[in-house]
Write an enzyme that holds these catalytic residues in place. Sequence first.
Site, PDB file in Angstrom:
ATOM      1  N   ASN A 222       0.841  -1.196   0.000  1.00  8.15           N
ATOM      2  CA  ASN A 222       0.000   0.000   0.000  1.00  8.15           C
ATOM      3  C   ASN A 222       0.875   1.245   0.000  1.00  8.15           C
ATOM      4  O   ASN A 222       2.111   1.147  -0.047  1.00  8.15           O
ATOM      5  CB  ASN A 222      -0.955  -0.015   1.202  1.00  8.15           C
ATOM      6  CG  ASN A 222      -0.208  -0.168   2.508  1.00  8.15           C
ATOM      7  OD1 ASN A 222       0.605   0.667   2.875  1.00  8.15           O
ATOM      8  ND2 ASN A 222      -0.476  -1.271   3.222  1.00  8.15           N
ATOM      9  N   ASP A 291      -4.590  -6.119   4.558  1.00  6.79           N
ATOM     10  CA  ASP A 291      -5.768  -6.855   5.012  1.00  6.79           C
ATOM     11  C   ASP A 291      -5.824  -8.258   4.411  1.00  6.79           C
ATOM     12  O   ASP A 291      -6.409  -9.166   4.994  1.00  6.79           O
ATOM     13  CB  ASP A 291      -7.043  -6.099   4.642  1.00  6.79           C
ATOM     14  CG  ASP A 291      -7.153  -4.768   5.370  1.00  6.79           C
ATOM     15  OD1 ASP A 291      -6.836  -4.727   6.566  1.00  6.79           O
ATOM     16  OD2 ASP A 291      -7.526  -3.768   4.725  1.00  6.79           O
ATOM     17  N   LYS A 301       9.840 -16.535 -10.355  1.00  9.47           N
ATOM     18  CA  LYS A 301       9.140 -15.421 -10.982  1.00  9.47           C
ATOM     19  C   LYS A 301       8.080 -15.943 -11.952  1.00  9.47           C
ATOM     20  O   LYS A 301       8.353 -16.803 -12.794  1.00  9.47           O
ATOM     21  CB  LYS A 301      10.127 -14.540 -11.741  1.00  9.47           C
ATOM     22  CG  LYS A 301       9.463 -13.360 -12.439  1.00  9.47           C
ATOM     23  CD  LYS A 301      10.471 -12.542 -13.231  1.00  9.47           C
ATOM     24  CE  LYS A 301       9.766 -11.430 -14.005  1.00  9.47           C
ATOM     25  NZ  LYS A 301      10.710 -10.635 -14.810  1.00  9.47           N
ATOM     26  N   ASP A 318      -5.604 -10.070  12.359  1.00  7.95           N
ATOM     27  CA  ASP A 318      -5.935  -8.723  12.830  1.00  7.95           C
ATOM     28  C   ASP A 318      -5.100  -8.415  14.077  1.00  7.95           C
ATOM     29  O   ASP A 318      -5.410  -8.880  15.184  1.00  7.95           O
ATOM     30  CB  ASP A 318      -7.429  -8.637  13.148  1.00  7.95           C
ATOM     31  CG  ASP A 318      -7.889  -7.213  13.395  1.00  7.95           C
ATOM     32  OD1 ASP A 318      -7.116  -6.432  13.970  1.00  7.95           O
ATOM     33  OD2 ASP A 318      -9.019  -6.894  13.004  1.00  7.95           O
ATOM     34  N   LYS A 349     -14.777   1.232  14.312  1.00 12.34           N
ATOM     35  CA  LYS A 349     -13.535   0.516  14.603  1.00 12.34           C
ATOM     36  C   LYS A 349     -13.239   0.526  16.098  1.00 12.34           C
ATOM     37  O   LYS A 349     -12.807  -0.477  16.675  1.00 12.34           O
ATOM     38  CB  LYS A 349     -12.368   1.154  13.836  1.00 12.34           C
ATOM     39  CG  LYS A 349     -11.069   0.378  13.905  1.00 12.34           C
ATOM     40  CD  LYS A 349     -10.057   0.916  12.894  1.00 12.34           C
ATOM     41  CE  LYS A 349      -8.855  -0.011  12.769  1.00 12.34           C
ATOM     42  NZ  LYS A 349      -7.936   0.415  11.680  1.00 12.34           N
TER      43      LYS A 349
END
Length: 418
Positions: A222, A291, A301, A318, A349
């Site tokens: 991310n 996540d 590869k 988590d 949350k």
Amino acid sequence: MRRLNLYRNQPALTNLTGKHIVLGVTGGIAAYKAAELTRLLRNAGASVRVAMTRAATAFVSPLTFQALSANPVHTELLDTGEESAMGHISLARWADLVLIAPATADFIARLRIGLGDDLLSTVCLATRAPLAVAPAMNQAMWDNPATRDNIRCLSDRGVRIIGPAEGDQACGEVGMGRLLEPQRICAELDSLFGTGVLAGLSVLISAGPTREPIDPVRYISNRSSGKMGYALAEAAARAGAKVSLVTGPTALKVPNVQELSRVETAEDMYHCVMSKVSSANIYIGAAAVADYCPETAANRKIKKNRPEMVLTLRKTRDILSAVSGSAERPFTVGFAAETDQLEDYARQKLAAKSLDLVAANWVGRGQGGFENDDNALFVCWNGGHTYLPLASKTALAEQLIRLIAERYHAQNSAQNSR
């Protein structure tokens, strides 16, 4: 939702006792609050000398501050009552702290470029004492990029930025830019002189992204840079904590912490955090943990010889829920990065993972977040919330660490009194 008053049962501000504080008052409507601030500082045992700009005297009379501070008020750069007529030098040497409250956008800009064309700006240039600034202005002026840049520059120089707050403004608008309430400013100053709001505590922080391998070349990740988590680690260390940082891959300079652990995958981070959580008083989950991860990773590869490739993903563990549900549970802080319904998702949350506090920020809206040096946060806990406006991540980390410390100590006091 009603905001929680963090200072209703505030302990005595013992760190202010005996301190010499120069209070600089600039020309904004919030100058009237500086009178109450003067009274509170004196009640806390500080000696206060007030320096006013010419514009400030149009809002509040110098006589008011003279009565409240029990000292003459300084308004002129060249003071014939001082030896060599250099009152600014005397004030600069006398001060243990120089506080500008309220600090207008104009004065902040002058402070940033180093002007010394009146008494107060010259005191700021001449003093070797710490400098704190409590901004107060119209919400559009606070949001102006020039003001943002000025604040960021001062913060990077080590100036303590206190506030502002959000709410109704004298101009009739609503938004960020109100001067923090005097009691809150006093508490901020007390922490500045203290040995550290987290002194003697162990703080575990996770930061940065994780990388979930597809093959030896490719991975899922991310946009997290790790800057917020690293800034929090530095701020917690400055607040006196023993800091253990668990970090995913970043290109950042290693912060000054007690212990550093480098990990790559979400599974690695889970095991590393859980191995340390029993010795932590506070856990801050600032990492952007993946996540989902590929069900399997290829040993070689994967060649581009097919028009399509299907990846089967599975949920990662988590970490926040595991920490919050652990037997020796620390005070647990989570982060949330959202593209919509920021406040609703943050509160969800908080409840779903039984957290003590959640710090949430927008992404993709030009308000800081991933890959930026700035950020803004909505922070909530059971019974209250606050907003930390857009600022450098360094400055924001200082504010958030102080808030975490307040909530941690308040929670511990409540538990111990049962």
